[in-house]
Design a protein around this motif. Sequence first.
Motif, mmCIF file in Angstrom:
data_model
loop_
_atom_site.group_PDB
_atom_site.id
_atom_site.type_symbol
_atom_site.label_atom_id
_atom_site.label_comp_id
_atom_site.label_asym_id
_atom_site.label_seq_id
_atom_site.Cartn_x
_atom_site.Cartn_y
_atom_site.Cartn_z
ATOM 1 N N HIS A 168 -2.672 3.408 -7.412
ATOM 2 C CA HIS A 168 -3.464 2.905 -6.270
ATOM 3 C C HIS A 168 -2.688 1.737 -5.670
ATOM 4 N N HIS A 169 -2.906 0.525 -6.125
ATOM 5 C CA HIS A 169 -2.006 -0.580 -5.798
ATOM 6 C C HIS A 169 -1.999 -1.518 -6.988
ATOM 7 N N ARG A 205 0.691 1.149 9.264
ATOM 8 C CA ARG A 205 1.577 1.679 8.219
ATOM 9 C C ARG A 205 2.658 2.524 8.868
ATOM 10 N N SER A 255 -3.082 -3.271 4.937
ATOM 11 C CA SER A 255 -4.519 -3.388 4.675
ATOM 12 C C SER A 255 -4.776 -4.879 4.457
ATOM 13 N N GLN A 307 -9.884 0.992 9.395
ATOM 14 C CA GLN A 307 -10.550 1.128 8.100
ATOM 15 C C GLN A 307 -11.872 0.391 8.096
ATOM 16 N N LYS A 337 -8.876 -10.024 1.378
ATOM 17 C CA LYS A 337 -10.274 -9.799 0.974
ATOM 18 C C LYS A 337 -10.492 -10.240 -0.460
ATOM 19 N N GLY A 367 -13.678 -3.413 -4.579
ATOM 20 C CA GLY A 367 -14.041 -2.956 -3.237
ATOM 21 C C GLY A 367 -13.453 -1.604 -2.929
ATOM 22 N N ILE A 368 -13.364 -1.339 -1.661
ATOM 23 C CA ILE A 368 -12.942 -0.010 -1.219
ATOM 24 C C ILE A 368 -12.604 -0.073 0.267
ATOM 25 N N ALA A 369 -11.885 0.920 0.765
ATOM 26 C CA ALA A 369 -11.679 1.055 2.210
ATOM 27 C C ALA A 369 -11.788 2.537 2.579
ATOM 28 N N SER A 426 -11.091 0.140 -5.829
ATOM 29 C CA SER A 426 -10.982 -0.141 -7.256
ATOM 30 C C SER A 426 -11.663 -1.449 -7.605
ATOM 31 N N ARG A 460 -10.784 -4.860 -9.259
ATOM 32 C CA ARG A 460 -9.473 -5.523 -9.261
ATOM 33 C C ARG A 460 -9.244 -6.290 -10.554
ATOM 34 N N GLU A 490 0.835 -1.197 0.000
ATOM 35 C CA GLU A 490 0.000 0.000 0.000
ATOM 36 C C GLU A 490 0.871 1.248 0.000
ATOM 37 N N ASP A 512 -13.383 -1.718 5.618
ATOM 38 C CA ASP A 512 -12.797 -2.352 4.448
ATOM 39 C C ASP A 512 -13.859 -3.252 3.830
HETATM 40 N N1 ASP Z 1 -6.551 -1.596 0.187
HETATM 41 C C1 ASP Z 1 -6.886 -0.269 -0.234
HETATM 42 C C2 ASP Z 1 -6.407 0.740 0.810
HETATM 43 O O1 ASP Z 1 -6.215 0.387 1.960
HETATM 44 C C3 ASP Z 1 -8.339 -0.056 -0.393
HETATM 45 C C4 ASP Z 1 -8.924 -0.862 -1.474
HETATM 46 O O2 ASP Z 1 -8.379 -0.889 -2.579
HETATM 47 O O3 ASP Z 1 -9.962 -1.476 -1.211
HETATM 48 O O4 ASP Z 1 -6.257 1.898 0.503
#
Ligand code: ASP
Length: 594
Positions: free
Chosen positions: A458-459, A229, A205, A243, A210, A540-542, A497, A499, A183, A245
């Motif tokens: 993002h990742h 972090r 995260s 979070q 997930k 998904g999202i957090a 995002s 995935r 992250e 999540d």
């Molecule tokens: N893992 C991401 C974050 O912690 C969130 C996500 O992509 O769901 O920012």
Amino acid sequence: MTLDFLGDLRRTHMCGDLRAENDGQEVVLLGWVNRRRDLGNVIFIDVRDRTGLTQLVFDKSENPALHEKASTLRSEFVIGAIGKVRRRGEKTINRNIPTGEIEVVASELRLLNESKQPPFLPSDPALANEEVRLKYRYIDLRREPMQYNIELRHKVALAIRQYLSSKGFFEIETPFMTRSTPEGARDYLVPSRVYPGEFYALPQSPQLFKQILMISGFDKYFQIVRCFRDEDLRADRQPEFTQIDLEMSFPQPDRVFEVVEGFLQAAFKAAAHELKTPFPRMSYDEAIRNYGIDKPDLRLPKLTDVRSAFTAEQLQSLQLNPELPVVAIRIPVIGDLSRKERDENRPLFGERKEARLIDDIKRLEKSFPEAVAKLREMSGAEASDLVVLVGAPAQMEKSATRPDYGVFMAAGALRVELARKYAQRHMAFHKGGFHFAWVTDFPMFEWDENEKRWNAAHHPFTSPHERDMDKLESDPGAVRALAYDVVLNGTELGSGSIRIHRQDIQSKIFRALGMSDEEARSRFGFFLEALEYGTPPHGGIALGLDRIVMILAGAESLREVIPFPKTAKAVDLMVDAPTPVSEAQLRELGIKIR
Ligand code: ASP
């Protein structure tokens, strides 16, 4: 002092419960001495618990022994009292507290514990220095605003859980002792005793878990979860934070937005705010062109490109590149700043390669009256607005990929600074509560100038746009991601995002990031393998829970809504962590301190 046992004393009411209708009832209250007022023949004790205060009365003429005992009470002693509720006389009613119409005439008092004189009193409205508050957090948390914030946190989290559960999400725990998750921060590591030289990482995260839960068929997952972090220290960051999540199978981004809007509505309702949904949506490109930033504050007017108000010669005479935008920033109400004040604001813009500050349009009015009239109209400026222009320096070349973002971003940054500086003055900034927005279609990659390579914006598990797949190798900078942020009043509350669910695309992304197959296998081999066993499309999202509660509490810092936070220097002042450990512990872990 002799202390009493609690014995069979059982509370009948909380200290905030009693009202005029309880007149005449015998009650039992338990709590802390908030304040003692000794009038000689009568002693008043305010007894406090998390719900409020009740005034206890000890009258010498009625019960001298009990009065004597009450005279020994001090602030923060813990007591139990039995007594009878009595309405107060009209003149002694305290309208500032809900129990102010009554008092309790005590018939028995048990002293359950004493207290040393605390470094500050929970009832004192003046705030102690934050270091003292954090060191004595248990006393600080007794203060009414902290009790309110922590209760609010509970209610918000509960509302979110109930909402998500009602929509078919399962709350599923994921491990804290695990492997690195990318992250973008450093990991906190936990050494293994059994395997000397090997380490677990605390999760930045639950990202990969997930996603694996989607591969496992759980369909909808959420977790209100601690993440860790190790980032460079900044004023309002916590090394561990919470979070909300979530992840779902087979979603379009819209489905994720609906769920988030739903739970935010529930969370805000728990704090008595109504939210209107759906939130406005804009692409990253629109956010940059209208606000100059990817977390726009919608409470202020948009930026306007007013280049067409000028002729090319006029722009050249202002030493501006006539091919790039000239952006007007409009801040309401502060149009009357003096020349001196405006000059003092210049440093807010700073030194920039890609943009030049041309200043307040007042300065241009004499030489370019027509242009100024036109740009006022274009930007909708009122006479009372401050309007500042930002353009690109004449020598600046139009670059191929992001032709004009630099000018918009420079203007956007100044807009934020001016808004912050004059927040008290321009009403627009304060008016109208909570302005949410979705920002979508972020760029997939960011160029890292130091390392001379592309990073995931993002990742690396974020899916590129289907339409941009063919540019992954030829033009990575132009690839958009199916990534989105939810933004509130100029702060980012969360990101997520859709995935990548296909192994072939995931490998391409690692390649675009300059990661060899070997490196990818060694870091995420387990995950790449899992992708090959029937992975459904998922996303998904957090969102940051701490930040949401902070905003709802109207607090200025995350530390006001986290029961046991760390300082900006990542220290827990109450337990005094981190600390050195014993030589024996280190030896057992096979660790030597250099
Ligand atoms: N893992 C991401 C974050 O912690 C969130 C996500 O992509 O769901 O920012």
